[in-house]
Design a protein around this motif. Structure first.
Motif, PDB file in Angstrom:
ATOM      1  N   ARG A   1      53.767  35.853  42.541  1.00 12.17           N
ATOM      2  CA  ARG A   1      52.785  35.650  41.477  1.00 12.17           C
ATOM      3  C   ARG A   1      51.962  34.387  41.716  1.00 12.17           C
ATOM      4  NH1 ARG A   1      56.670  37.170  36.457  1.00 12.17           N
ATOM      5  NH2 ARG A   1      56.361  39.418  36.523  1.00 12.17           N
ATOM      6  N   ALA A   2      52.632  33.328  42.175  1.00  9.46           N
ATOM      7  CA  ALA A   2      51.915  32.081  42.448  1.00  9.46           C
ATOM      8  C   ALA A   2      50.918  32.268  43.594  1.00  9.46           C
ATOM      9  CB  ALA A   2      52.908  30.962  42.771  1.00  9.46           C
ATOM     10  N   VAL A   3      51.338  32.972  44.628  1.00 10.64           N
ATOM     11  CA  VAL A   3      50.444  33.236  45.759  1.00 10.64           C
ATOM     12  C   VAL A   3      49.267  34.086  45.299  1.00 10.64           C
ATOM     13  CG1 VAL A   3      50.251  34.443  47.971  1.00 10.64           C
ATOM     14  CG2 VAL A   3      52.184  32.938  47.542  1.00 10.64           C
ATOM     15  N   ARG A   4      49.544  35.093  44.482  1.00  6.71           N
ATOM     16  CA  ARG A   4      48.472  35.955  43.978  1.00  6.71           C
ATOM     17  C   ARG A   4      47.462  35.152  43.155  1.00  6.71           C
ATOM     18  NH1 ARG A   4      49.911  40.875  40.074  1.00  6.71           N
ATOM     19  NH2 ARG A   4      50.543  39.112  38.831  1.00  6.71           N
ATOM     20  N   ALA A   5      47.957  34.209  42.360  1.00  8.45           N
ATOM     21  CA  ALA A   5      47.048  33.380  41.551  1.00  8.45           C
ATOM     22  C   ALA A   5      46.164  32.515  42.434  1.00  8.45           C
ATOM     23  CB  ALA A   5      47.852  32.510  40.589  1.00  8.45           C
ATOM     24  N   VAL A   6      46.732  31.937  43.485  1.00  7.48           N
ATOM     25  CA  VAL A   6      45.939  31.113  44.406  1.00  7.48           C
ATOM     26  C   VAL A   6      44.874  31.968  45.086  1.00  7.48           C
ATOM     27  CG1 VAL A   6      46.034  29.798  46.561  1.00  7.48           C
ATOM     28  CG2 VAL A   6      47.728  29.390  44.780  1.00  7.48           C
ATOM     29  N   LEU A   7      45.289  33.160  45.538  1.00  7.94           N
ATOM     30  CA  LEU A   7      44.325  34.048  46.189  1.00  7.94           C
ATOM     31  C   LEU A   7      43.217  34.459  45.234  1.00  7.94           C
ATOM     32  CD1 LEU A   7      46.843  36.263  48.176  1.00  7.94           C
ATOM     33  CD2 LEU A   7      45.158  34.705  49.163  1.00  7.94           C
ATOM     34  N   ALA A   8      43.575  34.763  43.999  1.00  8.12           N
ATOM     35  CA  ALA A   8      42.569  35.173  43.017  1.00  8.12           C
ATOM     36  C   ALA A   8      41.564  34.046  42.751  1.00  8.12           C
ATOM     37  CB  ALA A   8      43.248  35.594  41.717  1.00  8.12           C
ATOM     38  N   LYS A   9      42.060  32.816  42.656  1.00  3.27           N
ATOM     39  CA  LYS A   9      41.152  31.682  42.454  1.00  3.27           C
ATOM     40  C   LYS A   9      40.203  31.531  43.637  1.00  3.27           C
ATOM     41  CE  LYS A   9      44.112  28.932  39.467  1.00  3.27           C
ATOM     42  NZ  LYS A   9      44.948  27.721  39.368  1.00  3.27           N
ATOM     43  N   ALA A  10      40.736  31.691  44.843  1.00  7.00           N
ATOM     44  CA  ALA A  10      39.897  31.563  46.036  1.00  7.00           C
ATOM     45  C   ALA A  10      38.858  32.682  46.103  1.00  7.00           C
ATOM     46  CB  ALA A  10      40.763  31.571  47.296  1.00  7.00           C
ATOM     47  N   ILE A  11      39.260  33.888  45.726  1.00  7.13           N
ATOM     48  CA  ILE A  11      38.334  35.021  45.740  1.00  7.13           C
ATOM     49  C   ILE A  11      37.216  34.817  44.727  1.00  7.13           C
ATOM     50  CG2 ILE A  11      38.134  37.488  45.181  1.00  7.13           C
ATOM     51  CD1 ILE A  11      40.978  37.792  46.436  1.00  7.13           C
ATOM     52  N   ASP A  12      37.561  34.300  43.547  1.00 12.76           N
ATOM     53  CA  ASP A  12      36.569  34.097  42.489  1.00 12.76           C
ATOM     54  C   ASP A  12      35.682  32.868  42.706  1.00 12.76           C
ATOM     55  OD1 ASP A  12      37.383  36.348  41.170  1.00 12.76           O
ATOM     56  OD2 ASP A  12      38.644  35.295  39.720  1.00 12.76           O
ATOM     57  N   SER A  13      36.100  31.973  43.571  1.00 13.29           N
ATOM     58  CA  SER A  13      35.355  30.737  43.783  1.00 13.29           C
ATOM     59  C   SER A  13      34.020  31.011  44.480  1.00 13.29           C
ATOM     60  CB  SER A  13      36.181  29.773  44.637  1.00 13.29           C
ATOM     61  OG  SER A  13      35.419  28.637  44.961  1.00 13.29           O
ATOM     62  N   THR A  14      33.000  30.332  44.003  1.00 10.65           N
ATOM     63  CA  THR A  14      31.688  30.450  44.646  1.00 10.65           C
ATOM     64  C   THR A  14      31.647  29.681  45.963  1.00 10.65           C
ATOM     65  OG1 THR A  14      30.873  28.575  43.359  1.00 10.65           O
ATOM     66  CG2 THR A  14      30.481  30.789  42.464  1.00 10.65           C
ATOM     67  N   ASP A  15      32.657  28.825  46.197  1.00  5.90           N
ATOM     68  CA  ASP A  15      32.714  28.051  47.432  1.00  5.90           C
ATOM     69  C   ASP A  15      33.352  28.822  48.588  1.00  5.90           C
ATOM     70  OD1 ASP A  15      31.557  25.895  46.130  1.00  5.90           O
ATOM     71  OD2 ASP A  15      33.499  25.066  45.532  1.00  5.90           O
ATOM     72  N   THR A  16      33.942  29.970  48.292  1.00  2.00           N
ATOM     73  CA  THR A  16      34.586  30.763  49.343  1.00  2.00           C
ATOM     74  C   THR A  16      33.515  31.440  50.184  1.00  2.00           C
ATOM     75  OG1 THR A  16      36.490  31.162  47.927  1.00  2.00           O
ATOM     76  CG2 THR A  16      36.202  32.646  49.794  1.00  2.00           C
TER      77      THR A  16
END
Length: 104
Positions: free
Chosen positions: A40-55
């Motif tokens: 779950r923690a890994v999924r949350a980090v990935l989701a934040k990275a996916i949603d980030s405009t800096d990615t």
């Protein structure tokens, strides 16, 4: 005697809203949490990275693919936990067969 301070505690009812629990960090989940908490923690980090405009768009495909893989792992682990709970509720013991001396 000084007056008592008012307590912040109260009786919870079915209508009482539940405060969301802060997600564990990946490090905390890896160190002290369960496999499910780590995923779950890994999924949350990935989701934040996916949603980030800096990615960068170049990284977006790999991040999305990994997020889907983690989601599948979580679902598989949930199914496994559910099956184990159902087995435990049934007693978790295999049914005995009839004794047949000729089977020896």
């Amino acid at each position: 005697m000084p007056p008592r301070k008012k307590s912040h505690l109260s009786v919870a009812t079915a209508d009482t809203p539940v405060a969301p629990v802060a997600p564990m960090t990946v490090f905390d989940a890896a160190e002290s949490g369960s496999r499910m908490e780590e995923l779950r923690a890994v999924r949350a980090v990935l989701a934040k990275a996916i949603d980030s405009t800096d990615t960068s768009p170049r990284d977006l495909a790999a991040l999305t693919r990994r997020q889907l893989e983690v989601s599948r792992e979580i679902e598989a682990l949930r199914r496994q936990e559910k099956e184990e709970a159902e087995e435990a509720s049934k007693g978790g013991v295999a049914k005995d067969e009839q004794w047949r001396p000729e089977a020896i």
